[in-house]
Design a protein around this motif. Sequence first.
Motif, PDB file in Angstrom:
ATOM      1  N   ILE A 138     -32.006 -33.184 -24.422  1.00 48.95           N
ATOM      2  CA  ILE A 138     -31.202 -33.779 -23.274  1.00 48.95           C
ATOM      3  C   ILE A 138     -29.807 -34.152 -24.099  1.00 48.95           C
ATOM      4  CG2 ILE A 138     -32.005 -36.126 -23.733  1.00 48.95           C
ATOM      5  CD1 ILE A 138     -31.836 -36.538 -20.961  1.00 48.95           C
ATOM      6  N   LYS A 139     -28.677 -33.907 -23.032  1.00 54.14           N
ATOM      7  CA  LYS A 139     -27.299 -34.334 -23.687  1.00 54.14           C
ATOM      8  C   LYS A 139     -27.126 -35.763 -23.614  1.00 54.14           C
ATOM      9  CE  LYS A 139     -23.848 -33.092 -21.121  1.00 54.14           C
ATOM     10  NZ  LYS A 139     -22.830 -32.387 -20.478  1.00 54.14           N
ATOM     11  N   GLY A 140     -26.333 -36.344 -24.580  1.00 49.35           N
ATOM     12  CA  GLY A 140     -26.185 -37.762 -24.461  1.00 49.35           C
ATOM     13  C   GLY A 140     -25.558 -38.272 -23.209  1.00 49.35           C
ATOM     14  N   GLY A 141     -25.991 -39.368 -22.888  1.00 48.32           N
ATOM     15  CA  GLY A 141     -25.322 -39.899 -21.396  1.00 48.32           C
ATOM     16  C   GLY A 141     -25.962 -39.352 -20.114  1.00 48.32           C
ATOM     17  N   THR A 175     -28.433 -42.383 -24.551  1.00 50.10           N
ATOM     18  CA  THR A 175     -26.995 -42.726 -25.127  1.00 50.10           C
ATOM     19  C   THR A 175     -25.993 -41.530 -25.415  1.00 50.10           C
ATOM     20  OG1 THR A 175     -27.596 -43.250 -27.469  1.00 50.10           O
ATOM     21  CG2 THR A 175     -28.153 -44.922 -25.747  1.00 50.10           C
ATOM     22  N   ILE A 176     -24.880 -41.914 -25.946  1.00 46.45           N
ATOM     23  CA  ILE A 176     -24.259 -40.849 -26.158  1.00 46.45           C
ATOM     24  C   ILE A 176     -24.161 -40.537 -27.866  1.00 46.45           C
ATOM     25  CG2 ILE A 176     -22.336 -41.261 -24.417  1.00 46.45           C
ATOM     26  CD1 ILE A 176     -20.862 -42.782 -26.751  1.00 46.45           C
ATOM     27  N   TYR A 177     -25.193 -41.268 -28.528  1.00 49.46           N
ATOM     28  CA  TYR A 177     -24.872 -41.286 -30.048  1.00 49.46           C
ATOM     29  C   TYR A 177     -25.881 -40.140 -30.610  1.00 49.46           C
ATOM     30  CZ  TYR A 177     -22.680 -45.513 -29.226  1.00 49.46           C
ATOM     31  OH  TYR A 177     -21.967 -46.823 -28.830  1.00 49.46           O
ATOM     32  N   GLY A 178     -26.908 -39.867 -29.881  1.00 50.63           N
ATOM     33  CA  GLY A 178     -27.672 -38.704 -30.456  1.00 50.63           C
ATOM     34  C   GLY A 178     -28.692 -39.347 -31.272  1.00 50.63           C
ATOM     35  N   GLY A 179     -29.685 -38.168 -31.455  1.00 55.22           N
ATOM     36  CA  GLY A 179     -30.948 -38.714 -32.373  1.00 55.22           C
ATOM     37  C   GLY A 179     -32.180 -38.288 -31.697  1.00 55.22           C
ATOM     38  N   ILE A 180     -33.431 -38.950 -32.297  1.00 54.05           N
ATOM     39  CA  ILE A 180     -34.870 -38.620 -31.762  1.00 54.05           C
ATOM     40  C   ILE A 180     -35.535 -40.034 -31.482  1.00 54.05           C
ATOM     41  CG2 ILE A 180     -36.938 -37.607 -32.135  1.00 54.05           C
ATOM     42  CD1 ILE A 180     -35.448 -35.422 -34.138  1.00 54.05           C
ATOM     43  N   THR A 181     -36.229 -39.889 -30.475  1.00 53.96           N
ATOM     44  CA  THR A 181     -36.947 -41.084 -30.148  1.00 53.96           C
ATOM     45  C   THR A 181     -38.197 -40.606 -29.528  1.00 53.96           C
ATOM     46  OG1 THR A 181     -37.150 -43.282 -28.838  1.00 53.96           O
ATOM     47  CG2 THR A 181     -35.847 -41.579 -28.001  1.00 53.96           C
ATOM     48  N   GLU A 182     -39.239 -41.632 -29.696  1.00 56.38           N
ATOM     49  CA  GLU A 182     -40.718 -41.291 -29.111  1.00 56.38           C
ATOM     50  C   GLU A 182     -41.016 -42.117 -27.855  1.00 56.38           C
ATOM     51  OE1 GLU A 182     -43.525 -42.154 -32.037  1.00 56.38           O
ATOM     52  OE2 GLU A 182     -42.531 -41.257 -33.448  1.00 56.38           O
ATOM     53  N   ILE A 183     -41.444 -41.426 -26.901  1.00 56.48           N
ATOM     54  CA  ILE A 183     -41.667 -42.168 -25.499  1.00 56.48           C
ATOM     55  C   ILE A 183     -42.865 -42.137 -25.192  1.00 56.48           C
ATOM     56  CG2 ILE A 183     -41.073 -42.238 -23.080  1.00 56.48           C
ATOM     57  CD1 ILE A 183     -38.541 -42.634 -24.691  1.00 56.48           C
ATOM     58  N   THR A 184     -43.433 -43.312 -24.652  1.00 54.41           N
ATOM     59  CA  THR A 184     -44.807 -43.509 -24.172  1.00 54.41           C
ATOM     60  C   THR A 184     -44.825 -44.430 -23.158  1.00 54.41           C
ATOM     61  OG1 THR A 184     -45.279 -45.423 -25.648  1.00 54.41           O
ATOM     62  CG2 THR A 184     -46.129 -43.162 -26.424  1.00 54.41           C
ATOM     63  N   ALA A 225     -25.528 -35.452 -29.108  1.00 53.37           N
ATOM     64  CA  ALA A 225     -24.268 -36.344 -28.908  1.00 53.37           C
ATOM     65  C   ALA A 225     -23.465 -35.984 -27.800  1.00 53.37           C
ATOM     66  CB  ALA A 225     -23.605 -36.406 -30.373  1.00 53.37           C
ATOM     67  N   GLY A 226     -23.346 -36.922 -26.692  1.00 51.78           N
ATOM     68  CA  GLY A 226     -22.334 -36.706 -25.577  1.00 51.78           C
ATOM     69  C   GLY A 226     -21.042 -36.725 -25.819  1.00 51.78           C
ATOM     70  N   ALA A 227     -20.248 -36.558 -24.822  1.00 51.74           N
ATOM     71  CA  ALA A 227     -18.937 -36.980 -24.699  1.00 51.74           C
ATOM     72  C   ALA A 227     -18.502 -38.495 -25.271  1.00 51.74           C
ATOM     73  CB  ALA A 227     -18.070 -36.575 -23.724  1.00 51.74           C
ATOM     74  N   PRO A 228     -17.726 -38.971 -25.896  1.00 50.22           N
ATOM     75  CA  PRO A 228     -17.564 -40.275 -26.202  1.00 50.22           C
ATOM     76  C   PRO A 228     -17.198 -41.076 -24.834  1.00 50.22           C
ATOM     77  CG  PRO A 228     -15.826 -38.914 -27.477  1.00 50.22           C
ATOM     78  CD  PRO A 228     -16.393 -37.853 -26.666  1.00 50.22           C
ATOM     79  N   ILE A 229     -17.415 -42.563 -24.899  1.00 52.37           N
ATOM     80  CA  ILE A 229     -17.055 -43.378 -23.842  1.00 52.37           C
ATOM     81  C   ILE A 229     -15.712 -43.820 -24.250  1.00 52.37           C
ATOM     82  CG2 ILE A 229     -17.717 -45.656 -22.685  1.00 52.37           C
ATOM     83  CD1 ILE A 229     -20.815 -44.958 -23.588  1.00 52.37           C
ATOM     84  N   LEU A 230     -14.968 -43.638 -22.878  1.00 56.20           N
ATOM     85  CA  LEU A 230     -13.609 -44.091 -22.954  1.00 56.20           C
ATOM     86  C   LEU A 230     -13.076 -45.152 -21.972  1.00 56.20           C
ATOM     87  CD1 LEU A 230     -10.726 -44.001 -24.323  1.00 56.20           C
ATOM     88  CD2 LEU A 230     -10.523 -41.710 -23.092  1.00 56.20           C
ATOM     89  N   ILE A 231     -12.543 -46.236 -22.259  1.00 53.11           N
ATOM     90  CA  ILE A 231     -12.117 -47.279 -21.054  1.00 53.11           C
ATOM     91  C   ILE A 231     -10.904 -47.659 -21.278  1.00 53.11           C
ATOM     92  CG2 ILE A 231     -12.935 -49.468 -20.059  1.00 53.11           C
ATOM     93  CD1 ILE A 231     -15.909 -49.045 -21.021  1.00 53.11           C
ATOM     94  N   ILE A 232     -10.194 -47.658 -20.203  1.00 54.12           N
ATOM     95  CA  ILE A 232      -8.575 -48.148 -20.505  1.00 54.12           C
ATOM     96  C   ILE A 232      -8.929 -49.456 -19.598  1.00 54.12           C
ATOM     97  CG2 ILE A 232      -6.275 -47.635 -19.740  1.00 54.12           C
ATOM     98  CD1 ILE A 232      -7.506 -45.651 -21.502  1.00 54.12           C
ATOM     99  N   ASP A 233      -8.010 -50.342 -20.662  1.00 49.84           N
ATOM    100  CA  ASP A 233      -7.868 -51.667 -20.065  1.00 49.84           C
ATOM    101  C   ASP A 233      -6.960 -51.706 -18.779  1.00 49.84           C
ATOM    102  OD1 ASP A 233      -9.129 -52.816 -22.246  1.00 49.84           O
ATOM    103  OD2 ASP A 233      -7.260 -52.985 -23.313  1.00 49.84           O
ATOM    104  N   PRO A 234      -7.365 -52.641 -17.829  1.00 47.83           N
ATOM    105  CA  PRO A 234      -6.695 -52.776 -16.617  1.00 47.83           C
ATOM    106  C   PRO A 234      -5.369 -53.519 -16.628  1.00 47.83           C
ATOM    107  CG  PRO A 234      -8.476 -54.346 -16.496  1.00 47.83           C
ATOM    108  CD  PRO A 234      -8.802 -53.444 -17.736  1.00 47.83           C
ATOM    109  N   PRO A 235      -4.261 -52.952 -15.682  1.00 45.30           N
ATOM    110  CA  PRO A 235      -4.639 -52.212 -14.680  1.00 45.30           C
ATOM    111  C   PRO A 235      -4.225 -50.726 -15.038  1.00 45.30           C
ATOM    112  CG  PRO A 235      -2.332 -53.091 -14.549  1.00 45.30           C
ATOM    113  CD  PRO A 235      -3.227 -53.695 -15.749  1.00 45.30           C
ATOM    114  N   VAL A 236      -5.285 -49.752 -14.406  1.00 47.52           N
ATOM    115  CA  VAL A 236      -4.943 -48.445 -14.589  1.00 47.52           C
ATOM    116  C   VAL A 236      -3.784 -47.940 -14.262  1.00 47.52           C
ATOM    117  CG1 VAL A 236      -5.824 -46.273 -14.577  1.00 47.52           C
ATOM    118  CG2 VAL A 236      -7.334 -48.088 -14.960  1.00 47.52           C
ATOM    119  N   THR A 237      -3.123 -48.339 -13.037  1.00 50.38           N
ATOM    120  CA  THR A 237      -1.857 -48.199 -12.619  1.00 50.38           C
ATOM    121  C   THR A 237      -0.915 -49.655 -12.756  1.00 50.38           C
ATOM    122  OG1 THR A 237      -2.331 -46.542 -11.204  1.00 50.38           O
ATOM    123  CG2 THR A 237      -0.397 -47.298 -10.794  1.00 50.38           C
TER     124      THR A 237
END
Length: 327
Positions: A30-33, A100-109, A126-138
């Motif tokens: 599965i792809k991150g995110g 998550t976006i970080y990648g790796g292996i986990t076991e699920i039960t 690993a998925g695309a980075p998370i990117l957040i801009i401080d408000p206001p965006v405009t």
Amino acid sequence: MIYSCVDDPEPEILTLIDLQISVDSDTLLIKGGDKKNLLVNGIYVKFENNTITNKGGIAITSYTVVNADTVVKGIDGSTLDWYSSNNSVATVDNGELESTIYGGITEITASKDLLISNTIYVMVQAGAPILIIDPPVTEIVFQQEIGNVSGWVAGTDFTLKLNSNYIEFSDEGRFNKSVSLNVGENTFDIIATNNDESALSTTRIKKIINLSFDDITGHWKGETITRPFSFDIYKLADQYIINGTLTVDLTFLGGAEVVQDIAVIGLINNDGTIDAQLSKEASGMSISGSLGGLFSTSGSAGGSYTLYIELLGIPLSHTEEWTAEKQ
């Protein structure tokens, strides 16, 4: 009275003996995110009740026979307890797997009471980075040469650019960059890109509209929720003045139907915010208050005002929002 000719069938008595997470393979890629719903089948065994009656009529005993036949039924994921061996890779809630976006292996039960399902392995790319801009965006600014773009980024191994230039970020992923502003609209593309072969990226846009005070001087027409009002913005000495009148419907407060010509007078601050006072004296009525707001573009503005009214000795207050456009 009418009775059914056929006896109602007895319900099956089923006991859950096994849980199976249903997947195409033991390892999910599965792809991150990304998210995925996990399906679980319950394996049930049929039970049949039987009774022996003593021939002497003294005692009745009962016993249970387990039928070798099994029944497979789907189980609602929300009724199960879920476990992930590495929540930093993926978590499961009500049967929904979220990586998550970080990648790796986990076991699920999954488990129910004392039964534990088979184990599946989830490998997260690993998925695309998370990117957040401080408000206001405009953002609206007035006559500034320098602006600021800041925010937060998270990922594994990535680079960060503002337009075509690399920018630095802290160990916690915070970034803060000063930018030069032209008059008018300034657009900044912030791009976080993985350094691996996937080159997955996330882009966010920050807009800073750099206005001149000359852009907002002139006649404006606006309205509140129920009534229109108008004002002028002009330069006096080194200050920019807002001067106009406001009309308010006060019937819901038990007052006159409409109160006209409430004076609006104040200043446009250096950051473009509006800071005005409201006032009116009439027979049996005294009105004061404040009006604030800001400009969303060179041709539109909005905000709110609050009136404090003394009507025949009774104090009242009222707050409304307003919008306006330059004519």
